[in-house]
Design an enzyme around this catalytic site. Structure first.
Site, PDB file in Angstrom:
ATOM      1  N   LYS A 121      13.123  27.777  38.128  1.00 17.52           N
ATOM      2  CA  LYS A 121      12.726  27.656  36.725  1.00 17.52           C
ATOM      3  C   LYS A 121      11.966  28.902  36.275  1.00 17.52           C
ATOM      4  O   LYS A 121      12.275  29.485  35.228  1.00 17.52           O
ATOM      5  CB  LYS A 121      11.862  26.409  36.521  1.00 17.52           C
ATOM      6  N   ASP A 139      13.333  22.885  32.754  1.00 17.56           N
ATOM      7  CA  ASP A 139      12.038  22.214  32.779  1.00 17.56           C
ATOM      8  C   ASP A 139      12.230  20.732  32.465  1.00 17.56           C
ATOM      9  O   ASP A 139      13.359  20.255  32.347  1.00 17.56           O
ATOM     10  CB  ASP A 139      11.064  22.877  31.802  1.00 17.56           C
TER      11      ASP A 139
END
Length: 212
Positions: A121, A139
């Site tokens: 991420k 996310d």
């Protein structure tokens, strides 16, 4: 409607709804985004933006932060939670930037992943926002919304969601698309309350997967 067709429709709707959507972490150098995204784990971006002001006032560049001890960093970043592990990772990461990359953040996904505290991420966020490369940031908003919309089917693991989205999201759209999902997830397709489907710009193209 096929997933790719639905994805393109959603991208266009969100562009109109949130034309100026971008990263909600404040930064003016790549290394600062690297620090902030580590602090943002289980913490709001708004709080991170406040805390890093004190951190950078004390340690204004990579070299200064690399010289600081984890304990000194922890004393400042503690309000973000998980202070000990975050401070340890930030300290180790800055030392590597200083010693191996001349104080610069590497423009390579695999090298980013090798930095302490950097996962897919974070690496995707850096690649997309700093270097303008194709990126998909999975996310919590991205995972929740893409499942509800029917772009992925009951997938919760971030990497699997990312891989599924790469197949249907044009590479050049990925980074901005994920930022817009954050805005939409906070304002309309919320997690803690029932989603506001009645005022959603995607109501007619959303599968509403998993919505109670």
């Amino acid at each position: 409607m096929r997933k790719k067709e639905r994805a393109l429709a959603i991208i266009q709707r969100l562009k109109k709804e949130y034309p100026d959507a971008g990263c909600t972490l404040d930064y003016d150098h790549a290394w600062k985004l690297l620090v902030s995204v580590r602090l943002a784990a289980q913490c709001t971006d708004a709080r991170v933006n406040v805390v890093v002001e004190d951190l950078y006032a004390e340690y204004p560049d990579v070299d200064a932060l690399a010289e600081a001890s984890p304990e000194e960093i922890e004393a400042i970043v503690k309000p973000c939670g998980l202070g000990k592990s975050k401070a340890r990772d930030i300290s180790a990461c800055m030392k590597i930037l200083r010693d191996e990359y001349g104080g610069k953040v590497p423009e390579d996904f695999d090298k980013l992943l090798k930095l302490p505290g950097v996962g897919r991420k974070s690496a995707n966020l850096i690649m997309g926002d700093v270097f303008g490369k194709p990126a998909i940031v999975t996310d919590t908003h991205c995972i929740r919304l893409t499942n509800r919309m029917g772009l992925v089917d009951g997938i919760k693991e971030p990497k699997k969601v990312e891989m599924a989205l790469w197949k249907i999201i044009p590479p050049e759209e990925g980074s901005d698309f994920c930022h817009r999902l954050v805005y939409h997830g906070r304002e309309v397709c919320t997690a803690r309350t029932k989603p506001f489907c009645d005022k959603c710009c995607l109501a007619d193209v959303c599968k509403k997967v998993g919505v109670k």
